[in-house]
Design a protein around this motif. Structure first.
Motif, mmCIF file in Angstrom:
data_model
loop_
_atom_site.group_PDB
_atom_site.id
_atom_site.type_symbol
_atom_site.label_atom_id
_atom_site.label_comp_id
_atom_site.label_asym_id
_atom_site.label_seq_id
_atom_site.Cartn_x
_atom_site.Cartn_y
_atom_site.Cartn_z
ATOM 1 N N GLY A 17 0.759 -1.244 0.000
ATOM 2 C CA GLY A 17 0.000 0.000 0.000
ATOM 3 C C GLY A 17 0.781 1.280 0.000
ATOM 4 N N SER A 18 2.123 1.219 0.107
ATOM 5 C CA SER A 18 2.914 2.457 0.089
ATOM 6 C C SER A 18 4.356 2.153 -0.280
ATOM 7 N N ARG A 51 -0.551 8.503 -7.803
ATOM 8 C CA ARG A 51 0.132 8.784 -6.538
ATOM 9 C C ARG A 51 -0.186 10.206 -6.079
ATOM 10 N N THR A 52 -0.509 10.324 -4.817
ATOM 11 C CA THR A 52 -0.635 11.629 -4.159
ATOM 12 C C THR A 52 0.239 11.581 -2.914
ATOM 13 N N ARG A 54 -0.742 11.463 0.028
ATOM 14 C CA ARG A 54 -1.363 10.671 1.097
ATOM 15 C C ARG A 54 -1.656 9.228 0.693
ATOM 16 N N ARG A 55 -1.890 8.978 -0.579
ATOM 17 C CA ARG A 55 -2.306 7.626 -0.959
ATOM 18 C C ARG A 55 -1.877 7.311 -2.381
ATOM 19 N N GLN A 56 -1.970 6.027 -2.692
ATOM 20 C CA GLN A 56 -1.709 5.567 -4.059
ATOM 21 C C GLN A 56 -2.796 4.589 -4.456
ATOM 22 N N SER A 57 -3.060 4.522 -5.743
ATOM 23 C CA SER A 57 -4.051 3.573 -6.245
ATOM 24 C C SER A 57 -3.652 3.131 -7.642
#
Length: 293
Positions: A17-18, A51-52, A54-57
């Motif tokens: 997740g990161s 990617r940001t 705070r999060r990735q998807s």
């Protein structure tokens, strides 16, 4: 950076997740994780991750690519494990088929050498004069005496199987000595049921190859049975050296026609060509060549 490493890094980043979590697991910095994924995206010409800070998807193509990457990495891991298996200590059950006489007289007496070298291997040995189907019957290795039929099996050549012509002194006293192979047509010859030895015997002499038709009232499908019959004075025997040499040394049997050579028979060890060369298979093939090559 190689493609496979970048794929591993990408898959780990997706699973954890990161970039930071992937870096901890892979023992690399988050920046290096990001660099691997960026290079992968540049090589493919697509974005795999949104990617940001705070999060990735996963992108749509990234999700599809990830599913394929998991399969590729699993296949690589399997290939690595197979290679590791071939380098490890031989272990497990080895199923072997061998002709009865060769197995009893030659193979079994030497098996303690192999088993002492490889204590984690168990041998399941079948002694039969029937030619088993190695693949369908689940054998790892088979020994064969005689000419081979065409097959998809891999054959390793061993030293030729030597035969000896002999009889008990009591038989020769009753029926007279034999001076030429053709004299055998007037004698009781002990026939071996499973080969051409039941109908004719071959010799090499000063006049070349001689083929003699043989007959007798007793035919047996076992070399050990024929040996017992010969020791009882029931007829003339043609069987392997290993089977009769002890009786010859003790004088229980006497060689016949020493000036005429009995042709040897081919001996091979066979195994399926698609069989994984595991340590137990490789070491036993080496042992067979050492013991009988």
């Amino acid at each position: 950076m190689d493609r496979l490493t970048s794929m591993r890094v990408f898959a780990k980043a997706v699973e954890l997740g990161s970039f930071a979590a992937a870096g901890i697991d892979l023992n690399m910095s988050p920046q290096l994780v990001g660099k691997n994924i960026l290079i992968l995206e540049e090589e493919l010409g697509v974005r795999l991750l949104n990617r940001t800070t705070r999060r990735q998807s996963l992108t749509d193509i990234g999700s599809t690519f990830y599913e394929r990457v998991k399969i590729i990495l699993a296949e690589v891991a399997l290939a690595d494990s197979l290679v590791a298996e071939t380098r490890s200590e031989p272990r497990g059950r080895l199923r072997i088929s061998a002709p009865a006489t060769f197995g009893i007289s030659a193979l079994v007496p030497k098996l303690p050498i192999y088993l002492e070298r490889h204590p984690q291997v168990q041998i399941d040995l079948t002694l039969s004069n029937r030619n088993v189907d190695i693949v369908d019957d689940g054998y790892d290795i088979a020994f064969r005496v005689g000419n081979l039929a065409d097959s998809a099996l891999i054959a390793r050549v061993l030293a030729p199987y030597r035969l000896v012509l002999c009889a008990a002194p009591a038989y020769l006293e009753r029926h007279g000595d034999i001076g030429h192979p053709r004299d055998l047509t007037r004698h009781e010859c002990l026939g071996f049921s499973h080969t051409a030895l039941r109908t004719h015997w071959l010799f090499e002499g000063p006049e070349g190859r001689i083929e003699v038709p043989i007959s007798g009232r007793l035919m047996i499908d076992s070399g050990e049975g024929l040996l017992a019959a010969a020791l009882g004075g029931m007829g003339i025997l043609m069987q392997p050296v290993e089977l009769v040499e002890a009786a010859l040394r003790r004088g229980q049997l006497k060689k016949i026609l020493p000036d005429f050579a009995v042709p040897t028979r081919p001996l091979h060890v066979l195994y399926p060509q698609d069989r994984l060369m595991t340590p137990k298979l490789r070491t036993f093939l080496d042992f067979a060549l050492e013991a009988f090559g």
